[in-house]
Write an enzyme that holds these catalytic residues in place. Structure first.
Site, PDB file in Angstrom:
ATOM      1  N   TYR A 141     -13.580  -0.007  14.152  1.00  0.00           N
ATOM      2  CA  TYR A 141     -14.850   0.648  13.825  1.00  0.00           C
ATOM      3  C   TYR A 141     -15.889   0.459  14.932  1.00  0.00           C
ATOM      4  O   TYR A 141     -16.890   1.163  14.969  1.00  0.00           O
ATOM      5  CB  TYR A 141     -15.424   0.116  12.504  1.00  0.00           C
ATOM      6  CG  TYR A 141     -14.652   0.557  11.268  1.00  0.00           C
ATOM      7  CD1 TYR A 141     -13.522   1.355  11.374  1.00  0.00           C
ATOM      8  CD2 TYR A 141     -15.059   0.171  10.003  1.00  0.00           C
ATOM      9  CE1 TYR A 141     -12.809   1.744  10.251  1.00  0.00           C
ATOM     10  CE2 TYR A 141     -14.349   0.556   8.875  1.00  0.00           C
ATOM     11  CZ  TYR A 141     -13.231   1.342   9.001  1.00  0.00           C
ATOM     12  OH  TYR A 141     -12.529   1.727   7.889  1.00  0.00           O
ATOM     13  N   LYS A 192      -0.694  -5.561  10.907  1.00  0.00           N
ATOM     14  CA  LYS A 192       0.369  -4.584  11.176  1.00  0.00           C
ATOM     15  C   LYS A 192       1.003  -5.034  12.494  1.00  0.00           C
ATOM     16  O   LYS A 192       1.061  -4.298  13.488  1.00  0.00           O
ATOM     17  CB  LYS A 192      -0.251  -3.178  11.259  1.00  0.00           C
ATOM     18  CG  LYS A 192       0.750  -2.049  11.294  1.00  0.00           C
ATOM     19  CD  LYS A 192       1.456  -1.793   9.985  1.00  0.00           C
ATOM     20  CE  LYS A 192       2.477  -0.682  10.143  1.00  0.00           C
ATOM     21  NZ  LYS A 192       3.383  -0.555   9.002  1.00  0.00           N
ATOM     22  N   ASP A 224       0.943  -2.205   4.884  1.00  0.00           N
ATOM     23  CA  ASP A 224       1.549  -1.218   3.973  1.00  0.00           C
ATOM     24  C   ASP A 224       2.157  -1.926   2.766  1.00  0.00           C
ATOM     25  O   ASP A 224       2.001  -1.503   1.618  1.00  0.00           O
ATOM     26  CB  ASP A 224       2.578  -0.343   4.699  1.00  0.00           C
ATOM     27  CG  ASP A 224       3.442  -1.101   5.686  1.00  0.00           C
ATOM     28  OD1 ASP A 224       3.135  -2.275   5.992  1.00  0.00           O
ATOM     29  OD2 ASP A 224       4.443  -0.529   6.157  1.00  0.00           O
ATOM     30  N   ASP A 248     -11.385  -2.608   4.568  1.00  0.00           N
ATOM     31  CA  ASP A 248     -12.150  -1.510   3.979  1.00  0.00           C
ATOM     32  C   ASP A 248     -11.283  -0.802   2.932  1.00  0.00           C
ATOM     33  O   ASP A 248     -11.689  -0.569   1.785  1.00  0.00           O
ATOM     34  CB  ASP A 248     -12.526  -0.546   5.124  1.00  0.00           C
ATOM     35  CG  ASP A 248     -13.545   0.494   4.708  1.00  0.00           C
ATOM     36  OD1 ASP A 248     -14.025   0.437   3.571  1.00  0.00           O
ATOM     37  OD2 ASP A 248     -13.848   1.378   5.536  1.00  0.00           O
ATOM     38  N   ASP A 252     -11.202  -1.322  -1.529  1.00  0.00           N
ATOM     39  CA  ASP A 252     -11.429  -0.203  -2.459  1.00  0.00           C
ATOM     40  C   ASP A 252     -10.264  -0.095  -3.431  1.00  0.00           C
ATOM     41  O   ASP A 252     -10.447   0.150  -4.625  1.00  0.00           O
ATOM     42  CB  ASP A 252     -11.569   1.118  -1.696  1.00  0.00           C
ATOM     43  CG  ASP A 252     -13.028   1.478  -1.446  1.00  0.00           C
ATOM     44  OD1 ASP A 252     -13.832   0.549  -1.296  1.00  0.00           O
ATOM     45  OD2 ASP A 252     -13.350   2.681  -1.396  1.00  0.00           O
TER      46      ASP A 252
END
Ligand code: NAD
Length: 358
Positions: A141, A192, A224, A248, A252
């Site tokens: 980001y 990852k 994942d 992030d 959620d």
């Protein structure tokens, strides 16, 4: 000594949920001896409309001087046509980076009264208590270079950079290990590493830091798989630490385990526990102004603020108990309403929490 709270309502449902939180703060001031001064400022779209900037200098100044910041939410369709650098979300990202709020703590705690509000089976989520520690000021980001370009062959390209330095990983890992030490002493680092070098490095650094925390059991998981496991068997997790973007998304996802995104608070802390507190949801333009947004995530963010930045652990517990009480009393905003229950509005829910404070 009077402590100062910078309150930034923002956009959409922001002003409504913040109004409920302010009532809770006022009740704590009036009847529980909380000594704070609340100062309001503009951020996001509201600030763009008033000043042209999503984070006006006076708001940044207010936030820097305050002992803690309480934020509603920013953004909305009205400002979407603006270039990214001038959108409301830049105000939020600017606050996070200017205040060096690198550690984002997102508890996903299921209130037992809401076990049926989750889309997952009650037995999968009952008793759920996870803490997601998200790195907040680095990663893709913020990484440079970023932007849009036209290649030599004329094709357009968008690009971003995922970059993490050792010190950035180490400091967020320490926050996560410290948190795990105070809980069930299990930390899962999500990356990852099989595909991204930056997160292979993340894994190496977290593993090295773990040597300082022999009583915390460290595991690693690819993002994942973590997404799948959070839905399959979420109670296997205690504390999760992960990068900015993975955190992030996973937080959620975790919010839905608890019934509604309207229930989840968050704290974003700097190295000295100064923090910005906000619900994890956005400005919900689809329900703005309708007095139906759930204010509990914001009120629970006030509880986190009392605990982490204002050193008022007992008042934090009082607020959390009041939230439990209103849920036990059957009060529900539409997002957590079940069949046969009557929904209350944002204001009514806030007033009920105030009335339940003991
Ligand atoms: P959102 O979180 O605003 O809304 C997602 C869904 O959840 C919507 O259906 C909304 O009605 C519902 N919802 C959210 N909060 C709720 C609450 N308290 N009570 C009941 N229902 C609630 O996400 P979005 O729709 O993707 O984004 C809307 C805007 O918010 C965008 O401009 C986005 O950039 C911004 N945003 C801001 C933040 C922030 O300020 N921290 C975070 C995420 C998104």
């Amino acid at each position: 000594m009077t402590q100062t709270i910078a309150v930034l309502p923002g956009d959409g449902i922001g002003p409504e949920i913040i109004a409920a939180a302010i009532k809770v703060l006022e009740a704590l001031q009036k009847s529980f001896g909380l000594n704070v001064q609340v100062e309001q400022g503009l951020v996001g779209g509201a600030a763009i409309d008033a000043t042209g900037y999503p984070l006006p200098p006076e708001t940044l100044d207010l936030a820097k001087k305050a002992d803690a910041v309480l934020l509603g939410a920013v953004g909305g369709p009205k400002w979407e046509p603006l270039p990214i650098a001038r959108r409301p979300e830049k105000g939020l990202l600017g606050l996070r980076s200017e205040l060096e709020l690198f550690a984002n703590l997102r508890p996903a705690l299921l209130f037992s009264e809401l076990a049926n509000a989750s889309t997952l089976k009650p037995e999968v989520v009952a008793g759920l208590d996870i803490l997601i520690v998200r790195e907040l000021t680095g990663g893709i980001y913020f990484g440079q270079p970023r932007g849009m370009r036209t290649l030599d062959n004329g094709e357009k390209q968008g690009f971003n950079t995922l970059v993490y330095s050792e010190s950035e990983i180490e400091r967020i890992a320490r926050v996560a290990f410290d948190s795990a030490e105070k809980r069930d002493k299990r930390l899962c680092s999500v990356d990852k590493a099989n595909v991204l070098e930056a997160t292979e490095f993340w894994r190496d650094v977290v593993t090295r830091v773990s040597q300082d925390y022999p009583d915390v059991q460290l595991t690693h998981m690819y993002v994942d798989n973590a997404a799948m496991q959070l839905v399959r068997a979420p109670k296997q997790f205690d504390v999760i630490v992960t990068t900015n973007m993975f955190g992030d998304i996973l937080s959620d996802l975790a919010s839905q385990l608890t019934g509604s995104i309207g229930m989840l608070p968050s704290a974003s802390l700097d190295a000295h526990n100064k923090g910005m507190y906000e619900p994890i949801h956005g400005s919900a333009p689809d329900i703005a102004g309708l007095n139906c947004a759930n204010p509990l995530a914001t009120i629970l963010s006030v509880a986190m603020m009392l605990r982490y930045s204002l050193n008022q652990g007992e008042l934090a517990t009082a607020v959390e108990n009041a939230v439990s009480q209103v849920l036990r009393d059957g009060l529900r905003t539409p997002d957590i309403q079940e069949e046969g229950q009557t929904a209350v509005g944002t204001r009514e829910m806030g007033d009920a929490v105030v009335a339940a404070l003991v």
